[in-house]
Design a protein around this motif. Structure first.
Motif, PDB file in Angstrom:
ATOM      1  N   LYS A  32      39.502  38.685  50.062  1.00  0.00           N
ATOM      2  CA  LYS A  32      38.174  39.118  49.659  1.00  0.00           C
ATOM      3  C   LYS A  32      38.227  39.959  48.389  1.00  0.00           C
ATOM      4  O   LYS A  32      37.407  39.783  47.482  1.00  0.00           O
ATOM      5  CB  LYS A  32      37.515  39.914  50.790  1.00  0.00           C
ATOM      6  CG  LYS A  32      36.117  40.406  50.451  1.00  0.00           C
ATOM      7  CD  LYS A  32      35.496  41.163  51.603  1.00  0.00           C
ATOM      8  CE  LYS A  32      34.113  41.673  51.208  1.00  0.00           C
ATOM      9  NZ  LYS A  32      33.469  42.433  52.305  1.00  0.00           N
ATOM     10  N   ASN A  33      39.182  40.851  48.326  1.00  0.00           N
ATOM     11  CA  ASN A  33      39.275  41.697  47.139  1.00  0.00           C
ATOM     12  C   ASN A  33      39.616  40.877  45.904  1.00  0.00           C
ATOM     13  O   ASN A  33      39.163  41.189  44.803  1.00  0.00           O
ATOM     14  CB  ASN A  33      40.308  42.795  47.359  1.00  0.00           C
ATOM     15  CG  ASN A  33      39.736  43.975  48.113  1.00  0.00           C
ATOM     16  OD1 ASN A  33      39.206  44.908  47.505  1.00  0.00           O
ATOM     17  ND2 ASN A  33      39.823  43.937  49.421  1.00  0.00           N
ATOM     18  N   LEU A  34      40.405  39.854  46.080  1.00  0.00           N
ATOM     19  CA  LEU A  34      40.704  38.992  44.943  1.00  0.00           C
ATOM     20  C   LEU A  34      39.432  38.339  44.430  1.00  0.00           C
ATOM     21  O   LEU A  34      39.176  38.278  43.226  1.00  0.00           O
ATOM     22  CB  LEU A  34      41.727  37.931  45.350  1.00  0.00           C
ATOM     23  CG  LEU A  34      42.062  36.870  44.300  1.00  0.00           C
ATOM     24  CD1 LEU A  34      42.767  37.486  43.107  1.00  0.00           C
ATOM     25  CD2 LEU A  34      42.917  35.774  44.905  1.00  0.00           C
ATOM     26  N   LEU A  35      38.611  37.860  45.329  1.00  0.00           N
ATOM     27  CA  LEU A  35      37.363  37.218  44.917  1.00  0.00           C
ATOM     28  C   LEU A  35      36.425  38.222  44.263  1.00  0.00           C
ATOM     29  O   LEU A  35      35.714  37.892  43.305  1.00  0.00           O
ATOM     30  CB  LEU A  35      36.699  36.561  46.124  1.00  0.00           C
ATOM     31  CG  LEU A  35      37.498  35.426  46.800  1.00  0.00           C
ATOM     32  CD1 LEU A  35      36.752  34.904  48.017  1.00  0.00           C
ATOM     33  CD2 LEU A  35      37.778  34.303  45.829  1.00  0.00           C
TER      34      LEU A  35
ATOM     35  N   PRO B 221      53.611  36.348  43.662  1.00  0.00           N
ATOM     36  CA  PRO B 221      54.265  36.451  42.355  1.00  0.00           C
ATOM     37  C   PRO B 221      55.214  37.638  42.307  1.00  0.00           C
ATOM     38  O   PRO B 221      55.081  38.580  43.098  1.00  0.00           O
ATOM     39  CB  PRO B 221      53.088  36.629  41.391  1.00  0.00           C
ATOM     40  CG  PRO B 221      52.023  37.246  42.223  1.00  0.00           C
ATOM     41  CD  PRO B 221      52.200  36.736  43.619  1.00  0.00           C
ATOM     42  N   ALA B 222      56.118  37.586  41.396  1.00  0.00           N
ATOM     43  CA  ALA B 222      57.057  38.700  41.248  1.00  0.00           C
ATOM     44  C   ALA B 222      56.316  39.979  40.903  1.00  0.00           C
ATOM     45  O   ALA B 222      56.668  41.063  41.358  1.00  0.00           O
ATOM     46  CB  ALA B 222      58.089  38.368  40.170  1.00  0.00           C
ATOM     47  N   ASN B 223      55.277  39.826  40.129  1.00  0.00           N
ATOM     48  CA  ASN B 223      54.426  40.949  39.779  1.00  0.00           C
ATOM     49  C   ASN B 223      53.039  40.682  40.332  1.00  0.00           C
ATOM     50  O   ASN B 223      52.396  39.690  39.971  1.00  0.00           O
ATOM     51  CB  ASN B 223      54.362  41.099  38.254  1.00  0.00           C
ATOM     52  CG  ASN B 223      53.668  42.366  37.840  1.00  0.00           C
ATOM     53  OD1 ASN B 223      53.067  43.063  38.665  1.00  0.00           O
ATOM     54  ND2 ASN B 223      53.730  42.673  36.557  1.00  0.00           N
ATOM     55  N   MET B 224      52.586  41.547  41.186  1.00  0.00           N
ATOM     56  CA  MET B 224      51.296  41.298  41.810  1.00  0.00           C
ATOM     57  C   MET B 224      50.149  41.282  40.804  1.00  0.00           C
ATOM     58  O   MET B 224      49.055  40.828  41.113  1.00  0.00           O
ATOM     59  CB  MET B 224      51.027  42.344  42.881  1.00  0.00           C
ATOM     60  CG  MET B 224      51.771  42.089  44.180  1.00  0.00           C
ATOM     61  SD  MET B 224      51.186  40.618  45.059  1.00  0.00           S
ATOM     62  CE  MET B 224      49.743  41.268  45.895  1.00  0.00           C
ATOM     63  N   GLU B 225      50.405  41.769  39.638  1.00  0.00           N
ATOM     64  CA  GLU B 225      49.383  41.671  38.593  1.00  0.00           C
ATOM     65  C   GLU B 225      49.063  40.216  38.278  1.00  0.00           C
ATOM     66  O   GLU B 225      47.995  39.908  37.783  1.00  0.00           O
ATOM     67  CB  GLU B 225      49.864  42.358  37.320  1.00  0.00           C
ATOM     68  CG  GLU B 225      50.022  43.855  37.441  1.00  0.00           C
ATOM     69  CD  GLU B 225      50.494  44.437  36.130  1.00  0.00           C
ATOM     70  OE1 GLU B 225      51.059  45.527  36.127  1.00  0.00           O
ATOM     71  OE2 GLU B 225      50.291  43.793  35.086  1.00  0.00           O
ATOM     72  N   ASP B 226      50.034  39.358  38.539  1.00  0.00           N
ATOM     73  CA  ASP B 226      49.853  37.950  38.198  1.00  0.00           C
ATOM     74  C   ASP B 226      49.224  37.138  39.320  1.00  0.00           C
ATOM     75  O   ASP B 226      49.102  35.929  39.209  1.00  0.00           O
ATOM     76  CB  ASP B 226      51.204  37.326  37.835  1.00  0.00           C
ATOM     77  CG  ASP B 226      51.852  38.036  36.664  1.00  0.00           C
ATOM     78  OD1 ASP B 226      53.093  38.100  36.616  1.00  0.00           O
ATOM     79  OD2 ASP B 226      51.105  38.538  35.800  1.00  0.00           O
ATOM     80  N   LEU B 227      48.841  37.808  40.381  1.00  0.00           N
ATOM     81  CA  LEU B 227      48.251  37.083  41.501  1.00  0.00           C
ATOM     82  C   LEU B 227      46.897  36.530  41.112  1.00  0.00           C
ATOM     83  O   LEU B 227      46.024  37.254  40.637  1.00  0.00           O
ATOM     84  CB  LEU B 227      48.111  38.006  42.709  1.00  0.00           C
ATOM     85  CG  LEU B 227      47.535  37.367  43.966  1.00  0.00           C
ATOM     86  CD1 LEU B 227      48.523  36.395  44.569  1.00  0.00           C
ATOM     87  CD2 LEU B 227      47.152  38.435  44.989  1.00  0.00           C
ATOM     88  N   THR B 228      46.712  35.238  41.323  1.00  0.00           N
ATOM     89  CA  THR B 228      45.431  34.622  40.987  1.00  0.00           C
ATOM     90  C   THR B 228      44.821  33.876  42.158  1.00  0.00           C
ATOM     91  O   THR B 228      43.648  33.504  42.100  1.00  0.00           O
ATOM     92  CB  THR B 228      45.589  33.631  39.816  1.00  0.00           C
ATOM     93  OG1 THR B 228      46.562  32.644  40.173  1.00  0.00           O
ATOM     94  CG2 THR B 228      46.033  34.360  38.561  1.00  0.00           C
ATOM     95  N   GLU B 229      45.583  33.595  43.174  1.00  0.00           N
ATOM     96  CA  GLU B 229      45.030  32.874  44.306  1.00  0.00           C
ATOM     97  C   GLU B 229      45.814  33.228  45.557  1.00  0.00           C
ATOM     98  O   GLU B 229      46.953  33.702  45.489  1.00  0.00           O
ATOM     99  CB  GLU B 229      45.072  31.356  44.077  1.00  0.00           C
ATOM    100  CG  GLU B 229      46.468  30.792  43.837  1.00  0.00           C
ATOM    101  CD  GLU B 229      46.449  29.293  43.589  1.00  0.00           C
ATOM    102  OE1 GLU B 229      45.461  28.630  43.965  1.00  0.00           O
ATOM    103  OE2 GLU B 229      47.445  28.785  43.031  1.00  0.00           O
ATOM    104  N   VAL B 230      45.176  32.969  46.702  1.00  0.00           N
ATOM    105  CA  VAL B 230      45.818  33.189  47.986  1.00  0.00           C
ATOM    106  C   VAL B 230      45.678  31.929  48.825  1.00  0.00           C
ATOM    107  O   VAL B 230      44.845  31.071  48.555  1.00  0.00           O
ATOM    108  CB  VAL B 230      45.219  34.399  48.735  1.00  0.00           C
ATOM    109  CG1 VAL B 230      45.404  35.681  47.930  1.00  0.00           C
ATOM    110  CG2 VAL B 230      43.747  34.178  49.037  1.00  0.00           C
ATOM    111  N   ILE B 231      46.487  31.858  49.856  1.00  0.00           N
ATOM    112  CA  ILE B 231      46.415  30.743  50.803  1.00  0.00           C
ATOM    113  C   ILE B 231      45.269  31.003  51.760  1.00  0.00           C
ATOM    114  O   ILE B 231      45.138  32.104  52.305  1.00  0.00           O
ATOM    115  CB  ILE B 231      47.741  30.609  51.567  1.00  0.00           C
ATOM    116  CG1 ILE B 231      48.890  30.294  50.594  1.00  0.00           C
ATOM    117  CG2 ILE B 231      47.642  29.541  52.634  1.00  0.00           C
ATOM    118  CD1 ILE B 231      50.262  30.366  51.240  1.00  0.00           C
ATOM    119  N   THR B 232      44.454  30.019  51.975  1.00  0.00           N
ATOM    120  CA  THR B 232      43.306  30.208  52.855  1.00  0.00           C
ATOM    121  C   THR B 232      43.406  29.413  54.150  1.00  0.00           C
ATOM    122  O   THR B 232      42.810  29.800  55.155  1.00  0.00           O
ATOM    123  CB  THR B 232      42.013  29.811  52.126  1.00  0.00           C
ATOM    124  OG1 THR B 232      42.154  28.473  51.629  1.00  0.00           O
ATOM    125  CG2 THR B 232      41.742  30.750  50.959  1.00  0.00           C
ATOM    126  N   ALA B 233      44.127  28.296  54.139  1.00  0.00           N
ATOM    127  CA  ALA B 233      44.282  27.487  55.355  1.00  0.00           C
ATOM    128  C   ALA B 233      45.497  26.594  55.199  1.00  0.00           C
ATOM    129  O   ALA B 233      45.911  26.273  54.077  1.00  0.00           O
ATOM    130  CB  ALA B 233      43.039  26.638  55.620  1.00  0.00           C
TER     131      ALA B 233
END
Lengths: 290, 403
Positions: A32-35, B221-233
């Motif tokens: 949620k926070n990412l969105l 990612p190695a650096n969480m700054e680079d996180l752009t997406e997460v797994i949803t299902a």
């Protein structure tokens, strides 16, 4: 149709959501926070585009923005540092033998620090003898409020609350506790907070502050405008001022401070800070000094 | 709901059957249902709630007098699956809310299911006991032990009938493997393993082994700054035990083959539809986030649900879905309000019917929608307990946006 007002409203709502997520049961919801940060980024970009002329009156941020020109604007970079830090604090336990809270450091290493709920702290100035508004020529880096020499290993920023003359020094993401609710301390003394946090943020009115995803202790600034300021709506001037100070690369700039040449920021933003200080409305009390 | 008699999909009539749970609107937070799952035969329906409880309903056998009418569901078993926990190390409360329930294929008289909250997965055995042994030599009927010196004769204990008792017992606890919040569990067709997915990682478990799991996907990612997406299902293929898919918050679906490598960070296929620039808005990223992914029963297609639509993908074509159904397009103009009240973050699920001809998903206001793929028809029904008599035929609803 999306308009500048909606963008400002969205920024406000998004920041509130991020803040409230800290107290939600079950911990911070990463998804949620990412969105929410995506919405925040979109709204900010829309607002900046709409106010391009205002941004042009502000000091140019070519040096800083040039650093980020190459960044894919659709890609969240840096703005996730605070969330990452906070999240990292919460979720490193399974990856290490012992939990430790580690804010990002330039060299990426962690430092083991006890954990403390930061919300109980308040901003207290260690000393305010040097923090006279009349001396607020912020571009004078050699003023005697003991601004440490910035270096890549120990990046420091000093945050000044103009209402309370509270000075808070940030070193390597450590929020030195000036903020502990304690009496004045001798000049030069800094009590270290138990909890580390990345404090690339503005201490502003609680209704509007940058997405610092770490629980940031703050107190409502006493302001002449408080009596008539609507906590639910943001004044146009306030947002404009803040975003102009942020600059077009604002979010990324703040959260990736450890990667940015502080000297460059110092030179480009101090003028803007003066501008903001003298032209901003009452709620913009605390600004970031370099 | 039940389907009436009919041959093709268009001949199916949906009727109201029964409602289970609290009838009044004043429902405790803990009683809110968070997940539902039928077993493979449809005889059992498991529900999980925010209070960590699992309630299993069992369908009554078909009546001989009315063989075409399925029996009603009654409570079969209730047990507390998860309790709230507190991670003192991280100062975090772990919710007891049941996120997912999955039934294992039935191998004997007992039933097994997996239930999970944010952090821990548990394997439960649900078994019936309708007999009890009587006539122990060393124990009294009440369980007290006899003095061996008083035993003069020996007898063989016999099983005597008793009132049916359904027991739910935890057989395995799979813990301490997920740093982030678990959003999916999926049983493999090999009947031995299953996967669990959180925001950034997917782990592979063996049903019998609780002290270790294999990490097969890691997008942190190695650096969480680079996180752009997460797994949803995430879900295993229904027939191919080596294949699974996982969806992301960016609207992409990645298919992985576990035979290719131990760590499936590199996908074998990626399904993604280009964004329509005309629909670009502040909330484009949110509404494109996939909330559910389901393989078709035949294993040739998969279905994804995002906030406004359902998409059917042919597993052989990655560039675009073969079918797209708008669930509640009228909400597109209200995204700002939905964002403000958090509704935009709601996660809807979807499902296939038995022969993959119809797909179903939920909406707001107790509405659910069904899309007939063959006849290209869609229908909206309301799951309302008010003014609903048992066996009454549901009437299609029309959504009017008004002025």
């Amino acid at each position: 149709m999306e308009c500048a007002f909606d963008a400002k409203n969205l920024i406000s709502i998004s920041l509130r959501k991020i803040q409230s997520s800290r107290t939600q049961r079950g911990g911070i919801k990463l998804h949620k926070n990412l969105l929410v940060t995506y919405v925040l980024r979109n709204a900010r970009q829309f607002y900046l585009n709409k106010n391009a002329s205002q941004a042009q009156r502000s000091p140019p941020y070519e040096d800083v923005t040039a650093v980020h020109e190459k960044q894919d604007y659709l890609e969240l970079t840096g703005s996730f540092t605070e969330l990452a830090d906070d999240f990292y604090c919460n979720f490193t336990g399974a990856e290490a033998d012992s939990w430790h809270c580690g804010a990002h450091q330039p060299h990426g290493q962690l430092t083991e620090v006890p954990h403390q709920d930061a919300s109980s702290c308040a901003l207290v100035s260690p000393n305010d003898s040097d923090l006279m508004l009349s001396e607020a020529c912020w571009s004078c880096a050699d003023k005697s409020w003991e601004l440490p020499v910035p270096n890549t290993q120990a990046n420091q920023k000093t945050v000044l609350d103009l209402d309370t003359h509270v000075v808070t020094t940030v070193t390597n993401g450590y929020f030195h506790s000036d903020c502990c609710a304690q009496p004045k301390q001798p000049q030069g003394a800094q009590c270290h907070r138990k909890r580390k946090m990345d404090t690339s943020y503005f201490i502003v009115d609680p209704e509007f502050y940058l997405p610092d995803f770490v629980p940031v202790p703050f107190k409502r600034m006493r302001s002449d405008d408080d009596s008539h300021s609507d906590s639910e709506q943001l004044d146009n001037t306030n947002i404009s001022n803040l975003i102009s100070v942020l600059g077009s690369g604002g979010l990324s700039e703040f959260v990736s401070w450890q990667q940015t040449d502080l000297e460059q920021i110092f030179g480009t933003q101090t003028i803007c800070l003066k501008h903001t200080l003298f032209t901003g409305s009452g709620w913009t009390r605390a600004i970031e000094a370099f | 709901m039940m389907a009436g008699p009919g041959g093709g999909s268009s001949d199916v009539q949906w009727c109201f059957s029964q409602v289970k749970g609290a009838m009044d609107d004043d429902v405790a937070e803990a009683d809110i249902i968070s997940t539902v799952e039928f077993n493979q035969s449809g005889e059992l329906l498991a529900t999980g709630d925010k209070g960590g409880r699992v309630v299993i309903f069992q369908q009554e056998p078909e009546s001989k007098n009315q063989p075409l009418r399925r029996g009603e569901y009654n409570v079969y078993s209730t047990f507390q699956s998860h309790e709230p926990e507190f991670d003192y190390l991280k100062s975090l409360e772990i919710e007891e809310k049941i996120n997912k329930i999955r039934w294992l294929p039935q191998k004997n008289a007992a039933h097994f299911l997996l239930s999970t909250n944010d952090k821990t997965i548990k394997l439960w055995k649900i078994s019936e006991r309708d007999k009890r042994p009587e006539g122990y030599n060393l124990k009294e009927e009440d369980g007290r032990y006899k003095d061996p010196s008083t035993v003069t004769t020996l007898r063989v204990p016999v099983l005597m009938p008793m009132d049916l008792m359904v027991e739910a017992s935890p057989r395995r606890v799979f813990a301490n493997a997920h740093t982030y919040h678990i959003n999916s569990i999926s049983i493999n067709s090999d009947c031995e393993t299953y996967l669990s997915a959180d925001d950034l990682r997917i782990n592979l478990w063996h049903q019998e082994i609780t002290d270790r799991s294999f990490n097969i996907v890691d997008i942190k990612p190695a650096n969480m700054e680079d996180l752009t997406e997460v797994i949803t299902a995430a879900e295993f293929h229904p027939n191919q035990c080596n294949t699974f898919v996982y969806s992301s918050s960016k609207g992409t679906i990645r298919m992985c083959d576990m035979r290719a490598s131990a760590l499936c960070d590199k996908h074998t296929k990626m399904f993604e539809e280009p964004e329509d620039p005309n629909n670009r808005s502040f909330f484009s990223e949110i509404i494109s986030s996939i909330s559910d992914v389901k393989f078709s029963n035949n294993g040739r297609y998969m279905m994804t649900r995002d906030y406004l639509s359902i998409k059917i993908w042919d597993l052989c074509m990655e560039t675009r879905p073969v079918e797209t159904y708008q669930v509640h397009e009228y909400l597109r103009s209200k995204l700002c309000s939905l964002y403000e009240n958090d509704c935009i973050f709601d996660k809807f699920e979807c499902c296939w019917n038995g022969n993959d001809s119809v797909v179903m998903t939920g909406s707001y206001n107790n509405f659910f929608r069904m899309f007939d793929r063959g006849y290209q028809q869609d229908v909206t029904y309301e799951a309302s307990r008010e003014n609903s008599r048992p066996r009454s035929i549901l009437k299609p609803r029309k959504i009017s946006t008004g002025c």
